[in-house]
Structures are given as structure tokens and as C-alpha cells.
Write an enzyme that holds these catalytic residues in place. Structure first.
Site, short mmCIF file in Angstrom:
data_model
loop_
_atom_site.label_atom_id
_atom_site.label_comp_id
_atom_site.label_asym_id
_atom_site.label_seq_id
_atom_site.Cartn_x
_atom_site.Cartn_y
_atom_site.Cartn_z
N LYS A 1 0.82 -1.21 0.00
CA LYS A 1 0.00 0.00 0.00
C LYS A 1 0.86 1.26 0.00
O LYS A 1 0.46 2.29 -0.56
CB LYS A 1 -0.94 -0.02 1.20
CG LYS A 1 -1.95 -1.16 1.17
CD LYS A 1 -2.81 -1.19 2.40
CE LYS A 1 -3.83 -2.31 2.35
NZ LYS A 1 -3.20 -3.64 2.38
N GLU B 1 -1.20 6.48 8.81
CA GLU B 1 -1.77 7.56 8.01
C GLU B 1 -2.90 8.22 8.79
O GLU B 1 -3.39 7.67 9.79
CB GLU B 1 -2.30 7.03 6.67
CG GLU B 1 -3.50 6.12 6.79
CD GLU B 1 -3.99 5.61 5.44
OE1 GLU B 1 -3.24 5.73 4.45
OE2 GLU B 1 -5.11 5.07 5.38
N HIS C 1 -12.93 -2.81 10.63
CA HIS C 1 -12.39 -2.49 9.30
C HIS C 1 -12.64 -3.61 8.29
O HIS C 1 -12.01 -3.64 7.23
CB HIS C 1 -10.89 -2.17 9.38
CG HIS C 1 -10.54 -1.19 10.45
ND1 HIS C 1 -10.91 0.14 10.38
CD2 HIS C 1 -9.90 -1.33 11.63
CE1 HIS C 1 -10.48 0.77 11.46
NE2 HIS C 1 -9.89 -0.10 12.24
N GLU D 1 -9.78 1.23 -4.36
CA GLU D 1 -10.57 1.61 -3.19
C GLU D 1 -10.27 3.05 -2.79
O GLU D 1 -9.11 3.48 -2.79
CB GLU D 1 -10.27 0.67 -2.02
CG GLU D 1 -10.56 -0.79 -2.34
CD GLU D 1 -10.76 -1.64 -1.10
OE1 GLU D 1 -10.69 -1.09 0.02
OE2 GLU D 1 -10.99 -2.84 -1.25
N GLU E 1 -6.11 2.02 -1.69
CA GLU E 1 -5.31 0.89 -2.15
C GLU E 1 -5.96 0.30 -3.39
O GLU E 1 -7.11 0.61 -3.72
CB GLU E 1 -5.22 -0.19 -1.06
CG GLU E 1 -6.58 -0.78 -0.71
CD GLU E 1 -6.53 -1.65 0.54
OE1 GLU E 1 -6.13 -1.11 1.59
OE2 GLU E 1 -6.90 -2.82 0.44
N ASN F 1 -6.75 -3.46 -4.89
CA ASN F 1 -6.76 -4.90 -4.65
C ASN F 1 -6.56 -5.61 -5.99
O ASN F 1 -7.43 -5.53 -6.87
CB ASN F 1 -8.06 -5.35 -4.01
CG ASN F 1 -8.23 -4.77 -2.61
OD1 ASN F 1 -9.23 -4.17 -2.30
ND2 ASN F 1 -7.24 -4.95 -1.76
N ARG G 1 -6.93 -8.44 -7.26
CA ARG G 1 -7.59 -9.74 -7.18
C ARG G 1 -9.09 -9.52 -7.29
O ARG G 1 -9.57 -8.39 -7.37
CB ARG G 1 -7.28 -10.41 -5.83
CG ARG G 1 -7.64 -9.51 -4.65
CD ARG G 1 -7.52 -10.20 -3.32
NE ARG G 1 -7.61 -9.31 -2.19
CZ ARG G 1 -8.73 -8.84 -1.66
NH1 ARG G 1 -9.89 -9.16 -2.21
NH2 ARG G 1 -8.70 -8.05 -0.61
#
Length: 670
Positions: free
Chosen positions: A119, A194, A229, A269, A282, A284, A286
């Protein structure tokens, strides 16, 4: 187009393995499963054409072993590997190992996985491409002015290795905990810090790209309803976005994919702040858990397109236009009222009424209900993997219809086994703020009281409804006991000639919560007389079904009896009841100060305390890992630690004593 794929090994387990297998069967492709010892009899193993054992139970011994997975594919004669999601699905090293072995990797190029797999590196690339990002913070330089901050694993996903920190003094400990959890889940303990944005929405964009320069943007999904999360409810399209914001998210996602030469299915995302500003989180690399909602509104089979793209096929110039709305709920074996504690155990039955499709979308359907499940009735839910049992997806022409259909299906589901989050899902779907599209990542916490989360008085069915379920269970038990030669026969009003006329007593406790019900009733030729049930008349009773007339309205109760619980399903909802002894055994209570394991699990860390140390109320003593999540075991009161019986690596069973704390009592004067 390249060489057609003939056999696929899915380097994963459970629901995603079954999902990929379903598409492979439709495409005429043979399937190979891998399994740990704990998964030897799992549904994905039974359904595959071939299966290869990975010795051991823990992910680090099995599904995270790239060498074993590649060897399994070669030994089974597979010519391609699909990574699924989680485990090694975003490991560039695994992707390279698959290709180096002469196998086809059904996923993006290893270079793209590597670029986006970290990330921190992904944010650098996205910032260079002009996509808005959060700047990473130096943990050593974080001050009170920076709070709250988010500690996040650089690899993997699913909420593991993530911590919100609101106190600078707690940052060092949370960094250590996040590193440990990330290393256990992904084999990579790198974390970063962050800013944490309060009141933001989690919105992601589905991408599909081929190797010929075409990138499809397949709409966006709102995934704001989360716990720890981890996503709980997802939907597409995201409600309440302005067209400008929607277009901006789509453009940024496409720019991200093109900047790294992406190929295959992927998701960008974003966090959308309350003021409408989006920030890249980020990518993903996949298939996402929530991909079915996109399939439902587009009519696409994303797994089929992953396979075609891996074979070298080109996408058509433009994607299909989405139709309607789709909502997905993740059904998990966990108890939201007890801090989301995992609930392993035997699953007797999992049925969703009205399901139109499993792992796919019937062509031309504008509305329906889909079930993607990782388990089937008769399986045992273990402690080694995450607690998700199934995903239930509803789609319809409008959001309101899809939400209503999903809530109704969940409410009427037959879930006989461990406690699940079903009631939470139904309450959330029917909450006025959800109906209005007022969503953000703090939704569950903000509405904790209404949803029955830990620390709140859980909303419970009205007393009379749960008591009615207990009455129906008692009457079914009576019918069972009066059946001939163990074969229960239906008993109707006036048919209880040989039943003793004295009152009968049956005691039950509702779950979760443990509220006790004493059911006192009499059955004779004049019918049913039950204490506290005025206006209730027995229509019929059998061992598995009871019909009651309640204030002139007939209701049917379906009863299923298992060794540990009785389940009652009715128009009022579902009730899980435990039969209580008529005279409770006082010797079964725990000794004062004993901390018992509330779930089976593995001790992964201790706080370094020894017997004789003084502890404060709420002070962590040790951490248990179950279903891929860590759970802290804390001192229940201030006092002295007398015993600490749990060593790191120890497997503990439900109810095992982990520690004993002697309460510190205030001295009183004479």
C-alpha cells in the site's frame, strides 16, 4: 487467443473456491482443490474433480505455502492457478512462482501485483499519476495534533493488521500488535501510519482489463458498513454520490489501472470524506469478496472473464450497462453482542428461502436472490479461518426493493448451528439511516444501541414472541415423547387422551443472552392450557412442527432439535433455545476471578506478567487468535494475578481457565 486452459487449481478454500469451481464447470474446465487437514471434508474439497492435501491446519503451514501450492498444481496435472482472495492472492512472489513452473496465473501480471501489493508503494505510484492520496506519517513524529491515526498493514487486506489510535501513548503498542497480526495473516509484518478520517465513506471501483489495451470500469460499490475495518454489507451503485464525484472516481480508477499496465480483475478503493473529497486507499489486485453485486447488475461472470483474459482473450470495446441495484450481506459465525466473538461449532443447517441462483446470475433476470456459501449443513466451523459462512445477495430494479428482499431472506433463513450476525444484518438493512443512504464507516458504532452491539442492551424480540417459540418447542417435545416406537405422530386438538393431566414443566434459555423461560402447560381432551399464554390455542403439534392460534391468527412454528440446542423458526423470526435442567447445578459456576476462554483458539501473545503481579481492571493479560482475528483477554477487576496458565502457542478449548485474578478489595473501618 492463447492456449485454452483445461484444468484449474484454486489456491484457496471455502466460498471463493466453490465460486471459481462453478464457473470452471460451466466452461468445461477440470478443477483441483487444496485443503488443510481441518478442511479435509469441506464442501470445496468434495466438489472438486481432484484434491491435494496440505499437511497441517494453520494458514502458515498450508494456504500460505507457495511451494506446496505450486507442487500441488503440478502433481494434479493442473495447467493454471486461480488465487481466489486473501492468503497469497496478492503475492507477487507466488504469481512468479506459478509462471516459473510453466503454469498459467489467472490474475494480473506479477509486476502489477508488486506495484500495488504494498500500500505504501501503491500510494507513491498513484500520487505520481495524479490520484489524490493520504500522506503517510512517521510514527516517531506523531503528535496529539495528528490524532486520530490509522495503523495499517502494508500487505493484505480484510481489516487485519489495522488499528485506530486516539492516544499517542498507545501508538507503540498498537504498532506491535498490528505487525504481529499482519505477519500471521499475510507473512509480512510491514505496517504504516496515516491520518484517520472520521465520518468518511468507503467506495471502491470495479475494474476489468485485458492484455490488448481495453479497461472496463464496471461501476462502484459502497462498502461503508464495516466492523473492525472488515466489510459487512456492500452494494452497487453507491447511493447518494453526485454524478461529478462518481465520474471522478471512475476516471481515477481507470488512470490507476492504466498507469501500471493492469490486466485482469481488480478494485481501486477510495475513502470519500464528509466534504466529498476522495482519497485513494489501495488497489486490490484480485477478485473482491463483494464481486457478486457487480455481477448481478451487469450480468457478467467476472471469474469467467478472468479465465478468458488469462487465455489471451480481448474484451469487447465497451462494457454492458448496469441495470438495477444489488446488495450483499456477509453472514458470519460471530456474536456482535459479545465483541464480535467467533462462534465455532457444528453447522446443522444453512438454508436461504427463495434463492434463485448459487454462485451466479441467471441470464435476463432483473431481480432475484443469490447465495454464495463456503459451507453446507453438516460441516463444522473451525477456529483456523475467518468466520464467514456465506454471502447473501439480492438484486432488484430499485435499491429499496433489493434491500427489502435481502432483509426478508435473512430473517427467514434457517440457520441451525453457531450464533451468527444475522440479526445485526437485518437490523442494519432496516435502519432508517441505511434506507436513506446515510452511510459511513462509523455506521455500526453510531447505531450500536439500535443494532445490539457489545456494550449495549441488545434489542431482543418481544418477550411473548420468544416465549411462544419456547412454548412451541415444549409442545413439539411432548408430541415426540407420545409418538409410537420413536416415530412421532401429529396430535390435534382433542387427541391427547393418554397424556397426564397434571401441569408439565419445560425450561429453556434463549440465545444469545440466556434469558430463561419456564413453560408450564397442561394438555388434555379439552386442549392446551399454558400458564401466561392467554389467547393461545393449540391447532396441531408434531415433533417438527407446531401450529398455534394466537388471538385468532394461526402461526406455524418449525422445530429442529439437536443435542446442544433446539431451533424454532416462525413468522416471528428464529429462536435458538437451550434446554435447561429443572433443578440447576450450583457447582457449574466458575470460581471468582477466573478468566475462561470464551472461544477455542491459540494463545499468540502474553503481556509478560507473572503470578503475584498487580493488575488493573481492563489490563490485557494475553491475546487469543481465532478465525484470523486476535482477541484480548483482560483482567476483569483490579487485583493480584494468582495464576496464568496460558503459554504462547497453547491451543485452548472453550471454557478453559486462562488466568485467575484475586480482586483487590477496599478495606473498611471497624
Amino acid at each position: 487467443m492463447g492456449t485454452p486452459i483445461g484444468s484449474v487449481l484454486v489456491a484457496n478454500r471455502g466460498e471463493i473456491a466453490r465460486r471459481v469451481f462453478r464457473t470452471c464447470r460451466e466452461l468445461g474446465i477440470a478443477t483441483v482443490a487444496v485443503h488443510s487437514d481441518a478442511d479435509a471434508a469441506a464442501a470445496h474439497v468434495v466438489e472438486a474433480d481432484a484434491a491435494v492435501r496440505l499437511p497441517g491446519d494453520a494458514p502458515a503451514q498450508t494456504y500460505l505455502r507457495a511451494d506446496l501450492l505450486v507442487a500441488a498444481a503440478l502433481s494434479a496435472g493442473a495447467d493454471a492457478v486461480h488465487p481466489g482472495y486473501g492468503f497469497l492472492s496478492e503475492s507477487a512472489g507466488f504469481a512468479r512462482a506459478v509462471v516459473a513452473a510453466g503454469l498459467v496465473w489467472i490474475g494480473p501480471p506479477a509486476a502489477a501485483v508488486e506495484a500495488m501489493g504494498s500500500k505504501t508503494r501503491a500510494k507513491e505510484l498513484m500520487a505520481a499519476a495524479g490520484v489524490p492520496v493520504f500522506a503517510a506519517l512517521d510514527p516517531a513524529a506523531v503528535t496529539g495534533a495528528d490524532l486520530p491515526v490509522l495503523v495499517k498493514a502494508a500487505a493484505g487486506g480484510g481489516g487485519r493488521g489495522m488499528r485506530v489510535v486516539r492516544d499517542v501513548a498507545a501508538l507503540e503498542g498498537e504498532l506491535a500488535a498490528a505487525r504481529a497480526e499482519a505477519a500471521a495473516a499475510f507473512g509480512d509484518g510491514e505496517v504504516f501510519v496515516e491520518p484517520y478520517v472520521e465520518g468518511a465513506r468507503h467506495v471502491e471501483v470495479q475494474l476489468l482489463a485485458d492484455g490488448h489495451g481495453t479497461v472496463w470500469v464496471l461501476g462502484e460499490r459502497d462498502c461503508s458498513l464495516q466492523r473492525r475495518h472488515q466489510k459487512v454489507i456492500e452494494e452497487t451503485p453507491a447511493p447518494g454520490l453526485t454524478e461529478a464525484l462518481r465520474a471522478g472516481l471512475h476516471e481515477a480508477a481507470e488512470r490507476a489501472a492504466r498507469s501500471i499496465g493492469y490486466r485482469g480483475a481488480g478494485t481501486a478503493e477510495f475513502l470519500v470524506a464528509a466534504d466529498g473529497r476522495p482519497y485513494f486507499l489501495e488497489m486490490n489486485t484480485r477478485l473482491q469478496v463483494e464481486h457478486p453485486v457487480t455481477e448481478c447488475v451487469t450480468g457478467l461472470d467476472l471469474v469467467a472473464w478472468q479465465i478468458r483474459i488469462a487465455e489471451g482473450a480481448a474484451l469487447p470495446p465497451r462494457p454492458p450497462r448496469p441495470r438495477g441495484h444489488a446488495v450483499e450481506a456477509r453472514l458470519c459465525a460471530e456474536d456482535p453482542s459479545r465483541g464480535w466473538q467467533p462462534q465455532p461449532g457444528g453447522l446443522h443447517r444453512l438454508e436461504i428461502p427463495g434463492v434463485d441462483a448459487e454462485f451466479g446470475v441467471p441470464p435476463g433476470r432483473e431481480a432475484g436472490l443469490r447465495l454464495d456459501s463456503g459451507v453446507t449443513g453438516g460441516e463444522r466451523i473451525g477456529v483456523h479461518y475467518d468466520p464467514m459462512l456465506a454471502k447473501v445477495i439480492a438484486w432488484a430494479p430499485t435499491r429499496a426493493e433489493a434491500v427489502r428482499r435481502l432483509a426478508h431472506a435473512l430473517e427467514r433463513a434457517r440457520l441451525h448451528g453457531p450464533v451468527t450476525n444475522r440479526d445485526l444484518l437485518v437490523r442494519a438493512l432496516r435502519h432508517p439511516d441505511f434506507a436513506a443512504g446515510r452511510l459511513d464507516t462509523a455506521f455500526l458504532e453510531r447505531h450500536a444501541a439500535a443494532l445490539g452491539l457489545a456494550g449495549q442492551e441488545a434489542p431482543r424480540p418481544a418477550d411473548d414472541r420468544e416465549r411462544l417459540a419456547a412454548l412451541a418447542a415444549a409442545l413439539a417435545d411432548a408430541a415426540r415423547r407420545t409418538g409410537a416406537a420413536g416415530a412421532p405422530v401429529p396430535v390435534r386438538l382433542g387427541g391427547w387422551r393418554n397424556v397426564p393431566s397434571q401441569p408439565q414443566l419445560k425450561r429453556y434459555a434463549g440465545e444469545p443472552g440466556g434469558r430463561a423461560y419456564d413453560i408450564r402447560y397442561r394438555l388434555d381432551r379439552d386442549g392446551l392450557t399454558a400458564e401466561g399464554f392467554d389467547g393461545v390455542r393449540l391447532v396441531s403439534a408434531a415433533a417438527d412442527r407446531v401450529a398455534l392460534e394466537i388471538d385468532g391468527v394461526r402461526r406455524t412454528f418449525d422445530i429442529a432439535v439437536y443435542p446442544e440446542r433446539t431451533f424454532v423458526d416462525s413468522p416471528f423470526g428464529s429462536a435458538a433455545l437451550t434446554v435447561l435442567p429443572r433443578f440447576p447445578d450450583p457447582g457449574q459456576s466458575a470460581a471468582p476471578g477466573s478468566l475462561r476462554a470464551t472461544m477455542p483458539g491459540t494463545v499468540v501473545r502474553t503481556a509478560g506478567l507473572t503470578p503475584g503481579d498487580r493488575v488493573e481492571a481492563g489490563q490485557p493479560l494475553l491475546w487469543l487468535e481465532a478465525m484470523k482475528m486476535e482477541h484480548v483477554v483482560a483482567a476483569p477487576t483490579a487485583g493480584t494475578l494468582l495464576e496464568l496458565t496460558a503459554d504462547v502457542g497453547r491451543q485452548v478449548e472453550l471454557g478453559a481457565v486462562l488466568a485467575v485474578v484475586k480482586e483487590e478489595r477496599e478495606e473498611t473501618g471497624p
